[in-house]
Design a protein around this motif. Structure first.
Motif, PDB file in Angstrom:
ATOM      1  N   LEU A  91      -3.182   1.468  -2.605  1.00 41.44           N
ATOM      2  CA  LEU A  91      -1.747   1.203  -2.587  1.00 41.44           C
ATOM      3  C   LEU A  91      -1.312   0.378  -3.788  1.00 41.44           C
ATOM      4  O   LEU A  91      -0.170   0.504  -4.249  1.00 41.44           O
ATOM      5  CB  LEU A  91      -1.360   0.510  -1.273  1.00 41.44           C
ATOM      6  CG  LEU A  91      -1.505   1.383  -0.029  1.00 41.44           C
ATOM      7  CD1 LEU A  91      -1.280   0.561   1.226  1.00 41.44           C
ATOM      8  CD2 LEU A  91      -0.566   2.573  -0.081  1.00 41.44           C
ATOM      9  N   GLY A  92      -2.196  -0.461  -4.307  1.00 42.25           N
ATOM     10  CA  GLY A  92      -1.889  -1.185  -5.542  1.00 42.25           C
ATOM     11  C   GLY A  92      -1.686  -0.220  -6.693  1.00 42.25           C
ATOM     12  O   GLY A  92      -0.794  -0.410  -7.543  1.00 42.25           O
ATOM     13  N   ALA A  96       1.705   0.446  -8.993  1.00 44.30           N
ATOM     14  CA  ALA A  96       1.682   0.522 -10.457  1.00 44.30           C
ATOM     15  C   ALA A  96       2.326   1.816 -10.953  1.00 44.30           C
ATOM     16  O   ALA A  96       3.127   1.795 -11.902  1.00 44.30           O
ATOM     17  CB  ALA A  96       0.242   0.423 -10.964  1.00 44.30           C
ATOM     18  N   ILE A  97       1.989   2.911 -10.314  1.00 50.80           N
ATOM     19  CA  ILE A  97       2.550   4.220 -10.721  1.00 50.80           C
ATOM     20  C   ILE A  97       4.061   4.232 -10.493  1.00 50.80           C
ATOM     21  O   ILE A  97       4.823   4.673 -11.351  1.00 50.80           O
ATOM     22  CB  ILE A  97       1.882   5.356  -9.924  1.00 50.80           C
ATOM     23  CG1 ILE A  97       0.412   5.433 -10.258  1.00 50.80           C
ATOM     24  CG2 ILE A  97       2.600   6.670 -10.116  1.00 50.80           C
ATOM     25  CD1 ILE A  97       0.015   6.425 -11.276  1.00 50.80           C
ATOM     26  N   MET A  98       4.486   3.739  -9.321  1.00 47.78           N
ATOM     27  CA  MET A  98       5.918   3.777  -9.004  1.00 47.78           C
ATOM     28  C   MET A  98       6.716   2.880  -9.957  1.00 47.78           C
ATOM     29  O   MET A  98       7.803   3.259 -10.384  1.00 47.78           O
ATOM     30  CB  MET A  98       6.149   3.318  -7.557  1.00 47.78           C
ATOM     31  CG  MET A  98       5.421   4.151  -6.530  1.00 47.78           C
ATOM     32  SD  MET A  98       6.152   5.720  -6.233  1.00 47.78           S
ATOM     33  CE  MET A  98       7.153   5.360  -4.844  1.00 47.78           C
ATOM     34  N   SER A  99       6.175   1.720 -10.277  1.00 47.67           N
ATOM     35  CA  SER A  99       6.911   0.845 -11.187  1.00 47.67           C
ATOM     36  C   SER A  99       6.917   1.405 -12.608  1.00 47.67           C
ATOM     37  O   SER A  99       7.881   1.217 -13.342  1.00 47.67           O
ATOM     38  CB  SER A  99       6.338  -0.573 -11.166  1.00 47.67           C
ATOM     39  OG  SER A  99       5.066  -0.612 -11.739  1.00 47.67           O
ATOM     40  N   TYR A 105       9.246   0.673  -5.287  1.00 46.95           N
ATOM     41  CA  TYR A 105       7.841   0.565  -4.885  1.00 46.95           C
ATOM     42  C   TYR A 105       7.656  -0.351  -3.684  1.00 46.95           C
ATOM     43  O   TYR A 105       6.576  -0.867  -3.467  1.00 46.95           O
ATOM     44  CB  TYR A 105       6.977   0.085  -6.054  1.00 46.95           C
ATOM     45  CG  TYR A 105       7.466  -1.156  -6.748  1.00 46.95           C
ATOM     46  CD1 TYR A 105       7.155  -2.415  -6.266  1.00 46.95           C
ATOM     47  CD2 TYR A 105       8.245  -1.049  -7.886  1.00 46.95           C
ATOM     48  CE1 TYR A 105       7.614  -3.543  -6.907  1.00 46.95           C
ATOM     49  CE2 TYR A 105       8.699  -2.174  -8.540  1.00 46.95           C
ATOM     50  CZ  TYR A 105       8.375  -3.420  -8.045  1.00 46.95           C
ATOM     51  OH  TYR A 105       8.831  -4.542  -8.673  1.00 46.95           O
ATOM     52  N   TYR A 106       8.678  -0.515  -2.877  1.00 51.17           N
ATOM     53  CA  TYR A 106       8.565  -1.383  -1.704  1.00 51.17           C
ATOM     54  C   TYR A 106       7.699  -0.758  -0.610  1.00 51.17           C
ATOM     55  O   TYR A 106       7.037  -1.465   0.135  1.00 51.17           O
ATOM     56  CB  TYR A 106       9.941  -1.748  -1.158  1.00 51.17           C
ATOM     57  CG  TYR A 106      10.779  -0.562  -0.763  1.00 51.17           C
ATOM     58  CD1 TYR A 106      10.662   0.010   0.488  1.00 51.17           C
ATOM     59  CD2 TYR A 106      11.679  -0.006  -1.668  1.00 51.17           C
ATOM     60  CE1 TYR A 106      11.420   1.109   0.836  1.00 51.17           C
ATOM     61  CE2 TYR A 106      12.447   1.091  -1.325  1.00 51.17           C
ATOM     62  CZ  TYR A 106      12.307   1.644  -0.072  1.00 51.17           C
ATOM     63  OH  TYR A 106      13.045   2.732   0.272  1.00 51.17           O
ATOM     64  N   PHE A 107       7.695   0.574  -0.481  1.00 52.75           N
ATOM     65  CA  PHE A 107       6.956   1.199   0.617  1.00 52.75           C
ATOM     66  C   PHE A 107       5.456   0.904   0.564  1.00 52.75           C
ATOM     67  O   PHE A 107       4.884   0.502   1.580  1.00 52.75           O
ATOM     68  CB  PHE A 107       7.206   2.713   0.667  1.00 52.75           C
ATOM     69  CG  PHE A 107       6.450   3.371   1.791  1.00 52.75           C
ATOM     70  CD1 PHE A 107       6.898   3.272   3.090  1.00 52.75           C
ATOM     71  CD2 PHE A 107       5.268   4.062   1.545  1.00 52.75           C
ATOM     72  CE1 PHE A 107       6.195   3.851   4.144  1.00 52.75           C
ATOM     73  CE2 PHE A 107       4.567   4.641   2.579  1.00 52.75           C
ATOM     74  CZ  PHE A 107       5.032   4.537   3.877  1.00 52.75           C
ATOM     75  N   PRO A 108       4.766   1.074  -0.578  1.00 54.91           N
ATOM     76  CA  PRO A 108       3.338   0.755  -0.577  1.00 54.91           C
ATOM     77  C   PRO A 108       3.061  -0.717  -0.271  1.00 54.91           C
ATOM     78  O   PRO A 108       2.058  -1.044   0.366  1.00 54.91           O
ATOM     79  CB  PRO A 108       2.859   1.103  -1.985  1.00 54.91           C
ATOM     80  CG  PRO A 108       3.939   1.869  -2.631  1.00 54.91           C
ATOM     81  CD  PRO A 108       5.187   1.654  -1.850  1.00 54.91           C
ATOM     82  N   ILE A 109       3.957  -1.600  -0.681  1.00 57.60           N
ATOM     83  CA  ILE A 109       3.763  -3.028  -0.401  1.00 57.60           C
ATOM     84  C   ILE A 109       3.909  -3.299   1.094  1.00 57.60           C
ATOM     85  O   ILE A 109       3.073  -3.959   1.711  1.00 57.60           O
ATOM     86  CB  ILE A 109       4.748  -3.883  -1.223  1.00 57.60           C
ATOM     87  CG1 ILE A 109       4.410  -3.769  -2.714  1.00 57.60           C
ATOM     88  CG2 ILE A 109       4.713  -5.338  -0.774  1.00 57.60           C
ATOM     89  CD1 ILE A 109       5.433  -4.396  -3.630  1.00 57.60           C
ATOM     90  N   VAL A 110       4.958  -2.769   1.700  1.00 53.95           N
ATOM     91  CA  VAL A 110       5.180  -2.953   3.136  1.00 53.95           C
ATOM     92  C   VAL A 110       4.037  -2.316   3.925  1.00 53.95           C
ATOM     93  O   VAL A 110       3.544  -2.890   4.901  1.00 53.95           O
ATOM     94  CB  VAL A 110       6.547  -2.366   3.557  1.00 53.95           C
ATOM     95  CG1 VAL A 110       6.695  -2.337   5.068  1.00 53.95           C
ATOM     96  CG2 VAL A 110       7.674  -3.160   2.927  1.00 53.95           C
TER      97      VAL A 110
END
Length: 137
Positions: A91-92, A96-99, A105-110
């Motif tokens: 998910l990290g 990185a890819i989304m940013s 990129y909130y979904f992978p963090i949540v």
């Protein structure tokens, strides 16, 4: 001596915490398995989404296999912490890819927080390592 007593603390979580942890785990596992399988079988929507993120089509199956292995490791209670670490790494990379492409990129963090919250509810050792309230003596 203190670290030794930390791991010897085997106080079981409350029933509500245990059930909450397993419900969150089940939801996360279903999502991760679905995502991994769609990448492995090269579902048209999974391929389109991955290409939009900048992944070459020939690498999508490999990403699905990596995610599937990490998910299986997370699903096994004895190796769940290792699985959570591997999924966090995956998910990290997603963050990185989304940013990089200026997507939210909130979904992978949540989702990563949910992965660890599920283990926090289920495992006394994690609650001992990261106490939410101060220990009173």
């Amino acid at each position: 001596m203190e670290a030794q007593t930390l791991y010897l603390n085997k106080k079981a979580p409350s029933k509500a915490a245990n059930v909450t942890g397993w419900v969150i785990t089940a939801i996360c596992l279903l999502f991760l398995l679905f995502d991994a399988i769609m990448k492995i079988i090269k579902n048209v929507y999974a391929v389109q989404g991955s290409i939009k993120l900048g992944w070459p089509e020939e690498q999508i199956t490999g990403l699905g296999v990596v995610l599937l292995i990490a998910t299986i490791i997370y699903a096994i209670p004895r190796t769940a912490v290792l699985g959570a670490v591997l999924i966090s790494c995956y998910l990290g990379g997603a963050v990185a890819i989304m940013s990089r492409i200026h997507e939210p990129y909130y979904f992978p963090i949540v989702f990563c927080v949910l992965i660890w919250a599920a283990l926090f509810f289920r495992m006394p050792a994690l609650r001992a390592l990261f106490p939410v309230q101060s220990q009173q003596q």
